[in-house]
Design a protein around this motif. Structure first.
Motif, PDB file in Angstrom:
ATOM      1  N   LEU A   1      40.058  39.375  48.467  1.00 58.62           N
ATOM      2  CA  LEU A   1      40.161  39.253  47.010  1.00 58.62           C
ATOM      3  C   LEU A   1      38.796  38.982  46.383  1.00 58.62           C
ATOM      4  CD1 LEU A   1      43.468  37.172  46.762  1.00 58.62           C
ATOM      5  CD2 LEU A   1      43.136  39.522  45.953  1.00 58.62           C
ATOM      6  N   LYS A   2      38.030  38.103  47.004  1.00 58.23           N
ATOM      7  CA  LYS A   2      36.699  37.781  46.478  1.00 58.23           C
ATOM      8  C   LYS A   2      35.766  38.988  46.572  1.00 58.23           C
ATOM      9  CE  LYS A   2      37.028  32.829  47.444  1.00 58.23           C
ATOM     10  NZ  LYS A   2      36.560  31.698  48.300  1.00 58.23           N
ATOM     11  N   PHE A   3      35.902  39.756  47.646  1.00 61.33           N
ATOM     12  CA  PHE A   3      35.094  40.969  47.790  1.00 61.33           C
ATOM     13  C   PHE A   3      35.393  41.945  46.666  1.00 61.33           C
ATOM     14  CE2 PHE A   3      34.778  45.350  49.500  1.00 61.33           C
ATOM     15  CZ  PHE A   3      33.400  45.400  49.697  1.00 61.33           C
ATOM     16  N   LEU A   4      36.680  42.129  46.360  1.00 62.42           N
ATOM     17  CA  LEU A   4      37.061  43.053  45.288  1.00 62.42           C
ATOM     18  C   LEU A   4      36.530  42.563  43.937  1.00 62.42           C
ATOM     19  CD1 LEU A   4      40.738  43.904  46.336  1.00 62.42           C
ATOM     20  CD2 LEU A   4      38.774  45.452  46.364  1.00 62.42           C
ATOM     21  N   VAL A   5      36.660  41.290  43.672  1.00 61.98           N
ATOM     22  CA  VAL A   5      36.162  40.748  42.407  1.00 61.98           C
ATOM     23  C   VAL A   5      34.648  40.958  42.301  1.00 61.98           C
ATOM     24  CG1 VAL A   5      35.817  38.635  41.070  1.00 61.98           C
ATOM     25  CG2 VAL A   5      38.038  39.088  42.135  1.00 61.98           C
TER      26      VAL A   5
ATOM     27  N   THR B   1      38.866  32.487  35.617  1.00 61.08           N
ATOM     28  CA  THR B   1      38.066  32.357  36.832  1.00 61.08           C
ATOM     29  C   THR B   1      38.937  32.660  38.056  1.00 61.08           C
ATOM     30  OG1 THR B   1      38.572  30.019  37.237  1.00 61.08           O
ATOM     31  CG2 THR B   1      36.728  30.521  35.736  1.00 61.08           C
ATOM     32  N   PHE B   2      38.286  32.878  39.174  1.00 63.82           N
ATOM     33  CA  PHE B   2      39.032  33.160  40.416  1.00 63.82           C
ATOM     34  C   PHE B   2      39.932  31.989  40.779  1.00 63.82           C
ATOM     35  CE2 PHE B   2      39.729  33.356  44.968  1.00 63.82           C
ATOM     36  CZ  PHE B   2      39.971  34.702  45.194  1.00 63.82           C
TER      37      PHE B   2
ATOM     38  N   GLY C   1      48.731  41.097  36.826  1.00 64.61           N
ATOM     39  CA  GLY C   1      48.118  40.670  35.572  1.00 64.61           C
ATOM     40  C   GLY C   1      47.085  39.578  35.767  1.00 64.61           C
ATOM     41  N   LEU C   2      47.342  38.678  36.724  1.00 65.67           N
ATOM     42  CA  LEU C   2      46.393  37.590  36.980  1.00 65.67           C
ATOM     43  C   LEU C   2      45.082  38.133  37.554  1.00 65.67           C
ATOM     44  CD1 LEU C   2      48.778  34.876  38.482  1.00 65.67           C
ATOM     45  CD2 LEU C   2      47.717  34.879  36.211  1.00 65.67           C
ATOM     46  N   ILE C   3      45.184  39.065  38.479  1.00 59.75           N
ATOM     47  CA  ILE C   3      43.968  39.666  39.047  1.00 59.75           C
ATOM     48  C   ILE C   3      43.191  40.415  37.975  1.00 59.75           C
ATOM     49  CG2 ILE C   3      43.097  41.380  40.686  1.00 59.75           C
ATOM     50  CD1 ILE C   3      45.439  40.600  42.529  1.00 59.75           C
TER      51      ILE C   3
END
Length: 451
Positions: free
Chosen positions: A248-252, A430-431, A419-421
């Motif tokens: 998830l962090k990589f995608l963000v 924020t993440f 929606g949150l992502i």
């Protein structure tokens, strides 16, 4: 008078002839033919089969006719509905115990329907009356995992997986080798940076290296490619592990740090499945079912291909994100043996490749391994090779009861985890705020289904 077992006297009567009547042998032969014809009529079984794709109705009718030729004691009535009408009607029939004998079944509902005892347990049939070598049997195992049980409740007839779509012309222009099964996240990120371009020098990006948003196929593909999971199957709660959080962090970071992908709101007004074929992004991860849409929109504007989703630092090339479509049998059918015979046929040897949209993978190996499946001369050239390889992998996904609600699917896409992502990608949250809210929202749904 002679009366045969299973045939009532009202069905047939015969008095032996006397005198100059019909010769005895001929009379007995005529009698036996009459008896067997009556018995055959008496034993004919009628099955009801419902499916969700009107576009192949004629082809399914031909398949049914073929089945009936080899099973003269079984008649199959076909009902076809549009997908939007299929599930509301099927749900009503399920709760009133009036389901058709055989019907198409979605991975998204398999667990709920199995646990509500709407589906016939097919374990004995699968283990004792199925030639497993003729199917991608890992799809049966995927169905078992999706059902949340150790039993088989449906027969897979098709599979969809997610793939990395890439613009070959853009890769050639940038001098980047095409992606393959050995690509890492570092390879992907390097290519995405080099493919993100302001072609006319106006300060606006004309070609993004990658396109994605909070959609399930866009996100979970990377999570499973990194050996992660969103749902803890031991307690059925939303508990993303370290590998999932890393994905998830990589995608963000692709949007916020590396700026190789746009914010979702920047593509507002464009159908998400049209961003790549319109040339607005050089790479995109989504379902294999999008091959047909790509062909229609791209035409011969540029060359494009597909590859497996790049494997993360903690992932394995033995796993794919995907799910089967199934044929199931009602738990209330009065003819389980005959229903099994037909379900096995219509999920396998009864199907032909022209019943599958491009990008759907037949579970019946004779179809998927055929040269016809390759569609030589059509894009993507790698279709057969890539999809066959992915079909042989262990299939994982995040389906649970209540999935469409907590994930944000269809009409509810802007809600749920989706929606949150998107809120994080759009700079509205924020993440950590997203993750805290996801724990609350998703588990609120899951607690209703899993006590």
């Amino acid at each position: 008078m002679i009366v045969f077992p299973g045939v009532s006297s009202s069905q047939v009567r015969y008095q032996y002839p006397s005198g100059g009547g019909v010769p005895m042998k001929k009379a007995i032969l005529l009698f036996l033919l009459t008896v067997f014809s009556a018995a055959l009529i008496a034993e004919t079984v009628t099955l009801e089969y419902w499916m969700w794709d009107p576009s192949i109705k004629d082809k399914v009718e031909k398949a049914i006719a073929k089945f009936e030729e080899t099973h003269p004691n079984i008649k199959v009535n076909l009902t076809v509905m549009e997908p939007k009408n299929y599930w509301p009607k099927m749900r009503t029939l399920a709760f009133t115990k009036k389901l058709p004998d055989v019907f198409n079944m979605s991975s998204g509902y398999l667990e709920e329907w199995a646990k509500n005892k709407f589906l016939l347990d097919l374990t004995d049939y699968v283990e004792n009356d199925l030639d497993k070598d003729k199917f991608f049997f890992n799809l049966f195992e995927a169905g078992k995992r999706i059902s949340g049980t150790d039993r088989y409740y449906a027969i897979p007839f098709a599979l969809v997986v997610t793939v990395l779509y890439y613009n070959k012309d853009a890769f050639d222009e940038a001098g980047i080798p095409y992606p393959d099964e050995n690509w890492t996240w570092d390879d992907f990120l390097d290519a995405a940076k080099r493919l993100t371009k302001d072609k006319d020098g106006d300060g606006e990006i004309d070609q993004w290296g990658f396109w994605f948003y909070g959609r399930y196929a866009h996100v979970e593909s990377w999570i499973y490619a990194n050996g992660g999971r969103l749902i803890n199957r031991e307690n059925m709660r939303f508990e993303p592990d370290e590998n999932a959080l890393e994905a998830l962090k990589f995608l963000v970071s692709l949007v916020k740090e590396h700026k190789v992908a746009p914010m979702p709101k920047e593509m507002k007004g464009i159908r998400q499945q049209d961003v790549f074929p319109r040339g607005l992004a050089a790479m995109w991860v989504d379902g294999s079912w999008n091959i047909e849409n790509n062909r229609r929109i791209i035409g011969d504007k540029f060359r494009w291909g597909i590859a497996p989703v790049p494997v993360g630092p903690h992932g394995s090339k033995d796993v794919a994100y995907g799910w089967p479509d199934f044929v199931a049998i009602s738990a209330t059918t009065k003819h389980p043996k005959e229903a099994w015979e037909f379900a096995r046929f219509i999920a396998g040897e009864g199907l032909t490749l022209d019943m599958y949209m491009a990008g759907k993978i037949p579970s019946y190996k004779a179809l998927t391994m055929s040269e016809e499946f390759d569609e030589v001369g059509k894009q993507p050239a790698e279709k057969g090779k890539v999809l066959r390889e992915l079909a042989s992998r262990k299939l994982l996904n995040s389906f649970t009861m209540g999935w469409s609600e907590w994930r944000g699917y269809g009409a509810a896409e802007s809600m749920g985890l989706n929606g949150l992502i998107d809120a994080v990608l759009n700079g509205e949250m924020t993440f950590d705020e997203m993750l805290d809210q996801a724990y609350k929202n998703v588990n609120r749904v899951l607690k209703r289904y899993y006590k």
